[in-house]
Design a protein around this motif. Structure first.
Motif, PDB file in Angstrom:
ATOM      1  N   SER A  90      14.618  -2.612  -0.732  1.00 35.13           N
ATOM      2  CA  SER A  90      13.244  -2.376  -0.300  1.00 35.13           C
ATOM      3  C   SER A  90      12.362  -2.439  -1.527  1.00 35.13           C
ATOM      4  N   ASP A  91      11.107  -2.833  -1.336  1.00 39.01           N
ATOM      5  CA  ASP A  91      10.155  -2.814  -2.460  1.00 39.01           C
ATOM      6  C   ASP A  91       9.862  -1.384  -2.903  1.00 39.01           C
ATOM      7  N   VAL A  92      10.152  -0.431  -2.034  1.00 39.83           N
ATOM      8  CA  VAL A  92       9.932   0.980  -2.392  1.00 39.83           C
ATOM      9  C   VAL A  92      11.203   1.449  -3.110  1.00 39.83           C
ATOM     10  N   VAL A 106      12.669   3.896  -4.535  1.00 35.98           N
ATOM     11  CA  VAL A 106      13.504   5.075  -4.307  1.00 35.98           C
ATOM     12  C   VAL A 106      14.486   4.846  -3.147  1.00 35.98           C
ATOM     13  N   ILE A 107      14.145   3.944  -2.246  1.00 38.19           N
ATOM     14  CA  ILE A 107      15.005   3.719  -1.082  1.00 38.19           C
ATOM     15  C   ILE A 107      16.360   3.132  -1.487  1.00 38.19           C
ATOM     16  N   SER A 156      12.719  12.804   1.015  1.00 39.75           N
ATOM     17  CA  SER A 156      13.201  11.433   0.801  1.00 39.75           C
ATOM     18  C   SER A 156      14.502  11.185   1.552  1.00 39.75           C
ATOM     19  N   VAL A 196      14.755   8.158   4.096  1.00 36.64           N
ATOM     20  CA  VAL A 196      15.682   7.058   3.797  1.00 36.64           C
ATOM     21  C   VAL A 196      16.744   6.974   4.904  1.00 36.64           C
TER      22      VAL A 196
END
Lengths: 343, 343
Positions: free
Chosen positions: B47-49, B51-52, B127, B131
């Motif tokens: 993912s571009d995020v 932390v995922i 998170s 997630v």
């Protein structure tokens, strides 16, 4: 600022071109479908594990506007559906939305939701997490029953994007230098994509043309953006009583929403205020009132509303390919409502 | 009791009829498929995020036994598949499992998972919740790509049942009078149903006959029950180091698992002990050691293992309709392994 002020700003809005800006026309047109959707919702949230329907009922009976399932129904009807698959899809959309609300309230430690005490404060965070998972799974069961892999693909992809948007928002908390572009990315992911998917999946279930599917998706996406921007404006401008959730929550949680982003560099004094209250999380009594005042005085509130109206107009523009009808008029009125509402 | 004691009990087991009890034979047979499944898992958790994938990688790289995706692959191969849909389904099954682990660890405030610090202690509970939602959504995206509404139906229904099982377990915490039947209901829902769905969906993707689908579902369900009962035995009999999660967690969390249920009424003194430590949550140093001793002395540990072997045997019996083959032998060895393992 108070809600009267918001209404005044809106009454001069050039976006108001489609008659009375409200959701009532659409609610009337969708009445039969939504009665069936509500029956499906009630039936499918049942479980032998008693806390599950109790917790789900707490949120579901509080109602909310049911905008997302309404959108799914309306898209199918505008596209001239001859089947009823949109009813199960609409219930699935509402379950996905309810699941995200349950998880968001745990993530944000929210106190109020839809005018009621947040579920996690009654049943505990663990139950809220697990009942969210249950509703999410039930959403997919309903979608499977519509036999549309395309609708399933649209809504499963949207569900992943929603989670990404929520994580991104979490990562960007306390960041007063968030750009407007990143803010739009976040609200597109966490809110507008489900509006878009609700409309698109309704169109798909109705067997709409590709152009029709795309137009309804565009309508949903822009409506969702307008809706969320107005929500973020109301968080600084509304009252807890009218909103059914705590006004000022975004400020208290350090979420950088558009009103804050546009106000943050107005003056050196303002920048220092936002740095202390949001970046450093050092808030005291009276800070929310000052934040609200700064947002109005800097022109940020007016610009926020202008941005919301911009997306509402894009939503209406997306409908131009459809013949004039009661449905189209009602969807236009919903777009206006999304930015003129005071709660 | 120590792990040597468990092994000794098992060595006299009549259930051990299919050669060496291990998972290695199945791992070898599934090597190519599982390499492909692992590549899909890595690709689809991106993912571009940032932390995922970081959070997902923390759990995924820790490995675990990958029993559920192995089961999906094996079921498809036993059923003689001529396509590769089981690879995406297997990755989806692992995502569903990983999502439930993330949420369970938040729900239970667990400290350790797969030998590593639990994700929520590094990235925070919010998170971990989000997630988990992301992985759940990605699981459904993968399933959609297999074009099998039947497999989607099986796995979405299983996902709902898992959540119900977790909630039921939460509601029954601290209840030392839980019946064995309710305990079996709970572990069927929270664990065995995903084993069953993994095997059944693999069979469906392979185009197996109804009888073949049912046989593989029955195998998965009974394997899952055997596996979870052994897990619950190990929680009182294993060591933290060998388990990769904290031994004694169930006791500390007040979960009434089979060893406790079978030990609780052994003597009036034992009943008082369990009432204080579990019902009243009044635990002090040395109570875990006493709990372990009571479970062995009362015969509850031996009976627990006998129950696990009963389900392992039922799992093997479910395979009788299949021609003898390396695959069938490997699945029988897995059933034996599920109850003979010490970690």
């Amino acid at each position: 600022m108070d809600t009267a002020n918001i209404e005044k700003t809106h009454k001069s809005s050039p976006a108001k071109t489609a008659g009375k800006a409200d959701v009532e026309a659409l609610v009337r047109l969708c009445a039969d479908d939504m009665a069936a959707v509500n029956a499906i919702i009630t039936e499918r949230m049942q479980s032998d594990v008693a806390v599950i329907p109790a917790l789900a009922e707490h949120l579901v009976s509080a109602g909310g506007k049911r905008l997302r399932p309404l959108l799914c129904v309306a898209a199918a009807r505008v596209a001239g559906t001859t089947n009823l698959h949109h009813r199960k899809l609409s219930a699935a959309v509402e379950f996905i939305h309810t699941a995200t609300l349950l998880h968001d309230d745990v993530v944000d430690s929210s106190q109020l939701r839809r005018g009621k005490v947040a579920a996690h404060l009654i049943w505990g965070a663990p139950s809220s997490v697990l009942v969210g998972d249950f509703l999410f799974a039930r959403a997919f069961e309903l979608m499977v029953e519509t036999d549309s892999l395309q609708a399933l693909g649209i809504l499963s992809k949207a569900s992943g994007v929603i989670a990404e948007g929520e994580v991104l928002q979490l990562m960007k908390a306390y960041d007063v230098n968030l750009t407007e572009a990143t803010y739009i990315d976040i609200i597109a992911a966490k809110t507008a994509v489900l509006f878009a998917a609700a409309a698109e999946s309704g169109a798909v279930a109705a067997g709409a043309s590709s152009a029709g599917q795309q137009a309804l998706r565009d309508y949903g996406l822009n409506l969702g953006l307008a809706f969320q921007i107005q929500d973020d404006a109301l968080d600084y401008g509304g009252t807890t009583q009218s909103l059914g959730k705590n006004a000022g929550d975004d400020f208290a949680e350090g979420k950088a929403t558009l009103p804050l982003i546009l106000a943050v560099k107005a003056t050196p004094e303002a920048a220092a205020f936002w740095h202390r209250t949001v970046s450093l999380r050092d808030q005291t009594d009276g800070d929310l009132a000052q934040a609200q005042a700064l947002i109005v005085e800097s022109g940020a509130m007016a610009k926020t509303m202008e941005t919301a109206r911009h997306y509402a107009q894009k939503a209406k523009d997306a409908l131009k390919g459809f013949e004039p009808s009661d449905w189209r008029t009602a969807l236009e009125a919903l777009a206006d409502y999304s930015v003129e509402r005071t709660k």
